[in-house]
Each structure stands twice: as structure tokens, then as C-alpha cells.
Design a protein around this motif. Structure first.
Motif, PDB file in Angstrom:
ATOM      1  N   ALA A  13       0.628  -1.186   0.107  1.00 35.00           N
ATOM      2  CA  ALA A  13       0.062   0.075  -0.101  1.00 35.00           C
ATOM      3  C   ALA A  13       0.930   1.228  -0.062  1.00 35.00           C
ATOM      4  N   ILE A  14       2.061   1.187   0.712  1.00 33.21           N
ATOM      5  CA  ILE A  14       3.009   2.361   0.619  1.00 33.21           C
ATOM      6  C   ILE A  14       3.609   2.491  -0.631  1.00 33.21           C
ATOM      7  N   TRP A  15       4.147   1.425  -1.513  1.00 30.54           N
ATOM      8  CA  TRP A  15       5.080   1.657  -2.358  1.00 30.54           C
ATOM      9  C   TRP A  15       4.548   2.317  -3.562  1.00 30.54           C
ATOM     10  N   PRO A  16       3.070   2.280  -3.866  1.00 27.50           N
ATOM     11  CA  PRO A  16       2.855   3.245  -5.125  1.00 27.50           C
ATOM     12  C   PRO A  16       2.809   4.703  -4.766  1.00 27.50           C
ATOM     13  N   PHE A  17       2.207   5.333  -3.600  1.00 31.20           N
ATOM     14  CA  PHE A  17       2.577   6.505  -3.450  1.00 31.20           C
ATOM     15  C   PHE A  17       3.895   7.088  -3.498  1.00 31.20           C
ATOM     16  N   LEU A  18       4.741   6.117  -2.402  1.00 32.43           N
ATOM     17  CA  LEU A  18       6.190   6.601  -2.490  1.00 32.43           C
ATOM     18  C   LEU A  18       6.699   6.665  -3.804  1.00 32.43           C
ATOM     19  N   TYR A  30      15.864  11.758  -2.746  1.00 33.92           N
ATOM     20  CA  TYR A  30      16.046  10.435  -3.435  1.00 33.92           C
ATOM     21  C   TYR A  30      16.202  10.298  -4.644  1.00 33.92           C
ATOM     22  N   PRO A  31      16.916   9.322  -5.294  1.00 38.08           N
ATOM     23  CA  PRO A  31      16.853   9.314  -6.890  1.00 38.08           C
ATOM     24  C   PRO A  31      15.608   8.921  -7.462  1.00 38.08           C
ATOM     25  N   ARG A  32      15.030   9.696  -8.310  1.00 36.50           N
ATOM     26  CA  ARG A  32      13.846   9.697  -8.952  1.00 36.50           C
ATOM     27  C   ARG A  32      13.385   8.501  -9.552  1.00 36.50           C
ATOM     28  N   ASP A  33      14.499   7.717  -9.807  1.00 33.87           N
ATOM     29  CA  ASP A  33      14.188   6.160 -10.313  1.00 33.87           C
ATOM     30  C   ASP A  33      14.583   5.204  -9.226  1.00 33.87           C
ATOM     31  N   LEU A  34      14.344   5.323  -7.967  1.00 36.83           N
ATOM     32  CA  LEU A  34      14.537   4.603  -6.742  1.00 36.83           C
ATOM     33  C   LEU A  34      13.794   3.203  -7.033  1.00 36.83           C
ATOM     34  N   ASP A  35      14.370   2.239  -6.955  1.00 36.11           N
ATOM     35  CA  ASP A  35      13.901   0.833  -7.006  1.00 36.11           C
ATOM     36  C   ASP A  35      13.266   0.570  -5.782  1.00 36.11           C
ATOM     37  N   GLU A  36      12.301  -0.424  -5.989  1.00 34.32           N
ATOM     38  CA  GLU A  36      11.378  -0.968  -4.879  1.00 34.32           C
ATOM     39  C   GLU A  36      12.143  -1.492  -3.704  1.00 34.32           C
ATOM     40  N   ALA A  37      13.277  -2.362  -4.019  1.00 32.83           N
ATOM     41  CA  ALA A  37      13.887  -3.198  -2.858  1.00 32.83           C
ATOM     42  C   ALA A  37      14.818  -1.961  -2.023  1.00 32.83           C
ATOM     43  N   THR A  38      15.310  -1.074  -2.774  1.00 32.88           N
ATOM     44  CA  THR A  38      15.909   0.014  -2.051  1.00 32.88           C
ATOM     45  C   THR A  38      15.129   0.794  -1.269  1.00 32.88           C
ATOM     46  N   GLU A  41      13.997  -1.040   1.722  1.00 26.32           N
ATOM     47  CA  GLU A  41      15.075  -0.905   2.823  1.00 26.32           C
ATOM     48  C   GLU A  41      15.225   0.347   3.517  1.00 26.32           C
ATOM     49  N   MET A  42      15.115   1.553   2.901  1.00 26.70           N
ATOM     50  CA  MET A  42      15.338   2.833   3.370  1.00 26.70           C
ATOM     51  C   MET A  42      14.088   3.349   4.207  1.00 26.70           C
ATOM     52  N   TRP A  43      12.732   2.877   3.787  1.00 24.33           N
ATOM     53  CA  TRP A  43      11.623   3.180   4.300  1.00 24.33           C
ATOM     54  C   TRP A  43      11.292   2.369   5.631  1.00 24.33           C
ATOM     55  N   LEU A  44      11.710   1.268   5.630  1.00 25.21           N
ATOM     56  CA  LEU A  44      11.272   0.331   6.770  1.00 25.21           C
ATOM     57  C   LEU A  44      12.639   0.055   7.568  1.00 25.21           C
ATOM     58  N   PRO A  45      13.131   1.065   8.202  1.00 22.49           N
ATOM     59  CA  PRO A  45      14.547   0.822   8.928  1.00 22.49           C
ATOM     60  C   PRO A  45      14.380   0.054   9.980  1.00 22.49           C
ATOM     61  N   ALA A  46      15.645  -0.574  10.358  1.00 24.99           N
ATOM     62  CA  ALA A  46      15.742  -1.708  11.669  1.00 24.99           C
ATOM     63  C   ALA A  46      15.594  -0.780  12.994  1.00 24.99           C
ATOM     64  N   PRO A  47      15.322  -1.022  14.159  1.00 28.23           N
ATOM     65  CA  PRO A  47      15.392  -0.400  15.175  1.00 28.23           C
ATOM     66  C   PRO A  47      16.989   0.181  15.610  1.00 28.23           C
ATOM     67  N   PRO A  48      17.067   1.433  15.956  1.00 26.87           N
ATOM     68  CA  PRO A  48      16.093   2.012  16.742  1.00 26.87           C
ATOM     69  C   PRO A  48      14.966   2.962  15.829  1.00 26.87           C
ATOM     70  N   LEU A  64      -3.195   6.065   4.518  1.00 21.71           N
ATOM     71  CA  LEU A  64      -3.239   7.390   3.904  1.00 21.71           C
ATOM     72  C   LEU A  64      -2.018   7.772   3.770  1.00 21.71           C
ATOM     73  N   GLY A  65      -1.108   7.517   4.455  1.00 22.26           N
ATOM     74  CA  GLY A  65       0.366   8.150   4.688  1.00 22.26           C
ATOM     75  C   GLY A  65       1.145   7.380   5.698  1.00 22.26           C
ATOM     76  N   THR A  66       2.430   7.539   5.665  1.00 23.13           N
ATOM     77  CA  THR A  66       3.407   6.972   6.342  1.00 23.13           C
ATOM     78  C   THR A  66       4.639   8.013   6.777  1.00 23.13           C
ATOM     79  N   ALA A  67       5.249   7.714   7.926  1.00 22.87           N
ATOM     80  CA  ALA A  67       6.415   8.237   8.486  1.00 22.87           C
ATOM     81  C   ALA A  67       7.443   7.434   9.001  1.00 22.87           C
ATOM     82  N   LYS A  68       8.735   7.788   8.642  1.00 25.42           N
ATOM     83  CA  LYS A  68       9.676   6.968   9.504  1.00 25.42           C
ATOM     84  C   LYS A  68      10.581   7.860  10.107  1.00 25.42           C
TER      85      LYS A  68
END
Length: 164
Positions: A13-18, A30-38, A41-48, A64-68
């Protein structure tokens, strides 16, 4: 609206609007051609780090939206938090960004951070600049021509900050 911790199941649900926001090249460094895997990894960081989603409780839980959020620095400056936000453009103007911003500030305080810094707020992103100012952020400096906007050319890049 409910704000909750994001899970891997939220990524579709996040990926299409991101992807669309990043590809537009108007608000993120971010690079305009950012690939999904990258991106994942960037948007769902490990703790902390932590990622949340704002979902609509009046329907089927639409994202509706997301924050990291994450430490902005390491070592002696690890008491400074940072965050990034994306609201699905279909749900803009509904207070999603404000709700996510307030949530992130509350999280940072609860985690013991002393301040929050946004490293790169594009000056032509006037809605975001106004929102962050209304939540107590100040523009500490602007890097002249720090961002290459696809239609506005070289524009300033704000560093915004607030104590918690």
C-alpha cells in the motif's frame, strides 16, 4: 484515523504513492528512479528506527500516509531525531501530515530525544514548510540552490529544527 506501526504487509500500500512522490522529483532528495527493494530498505529501517502508517478507520484500513523516524546522527549527537513523511496524494488535505508529525514528535520525546532535525525540506514544498513551522520547527538555514527541482530549477533546501 489511526496511526500504528507499519508492517511488511503494509508495503504494497505504501510503495505506489512513495514511488510516485519520489519519481515526481519535487520534494525528496532520493533518486527519481529509486527501485522498490532500495526504497523498502530505506523506508522500513531496523530499530532504533521506526515506521508508522496512518490508516482510515472508517473504511477498510486504507493506508493514507506513512512516516519513518530514526536517529539523525550517531555518537555524541545521537540525541537528535529525524523523520520523513509521505502522504498519499489522494488523501491530502485531511490532516494526515499533521497527525503523523504530531505522532513522530511524541515518539521522539518518549524515546528520550532532545530535538528533531529535518535535513532537507525543499523550499518550494510550501505546504510542508508551513506544517513544520506550525508544529514548532524553525528554518535554521537554507542551502541556496541545494535542490534541483524538475520545473523550478535550482531552489533552496531548508534545514529545520525544534527542541522537544
Amino acid at each position: 484515523m489511526l496511526i500504528r506501526t507499519a508492517t511488511e504487509a503494509d508495503w504494497p500500500a505504501i510503495w505506489p504513492f512513495l514511488r510516485a512522490i519520489v519519481a515526481a522529483g519535487e520534494t525528496y532528495t532520493y533518486p527519481r528512479d529509486l527501485d522498490e527493494a532500495t526504497a523498502r530498505e530505506m523506508w522500513l529501517p531496523a530499530p532504533p528506527g521506526r515506521t508508522v502508517v496512518a490508516v482510515d478507520v472508517d473504511d477498510d484500513g486504507t493506508v493514507l500516509g506513512t512516516a519513518k523516524m530514526n536517529p539523525n546522527h550517531m555518537g555524541g549527537a545521537s540525541h537528535i531525531a529525524s523523520a520523513s513523511f509521505m502522504v498519499d496524494p489522494r488523501y491530502g488535505g485531511r490532516g494526515v501530515g499533521r497527525a503523523l508529525g504530531t505522532h513522530v514528535l511524541d515518539w521522539a520525546r518518549a524515546e528520550g530525544y532532545r530535538a528533531m532535525q529535518f535535513n532537507a525540506v525543499v523550499e518550494t514544498n510550501t505546504g510542508a514548510v508551513a506544517l513544520w513551522k506550525s508544529l514548532g520547527f524553525q528554518i535554521m538555514t537554507t542551502l541556496p540552490e541545494g535542490f534541483r527541482h524538475p520545473t523550478e530549477g535550482y531552489v533552496g533546501l531548508h534545514i529545520m529544527y525544534r527542541l522537544l
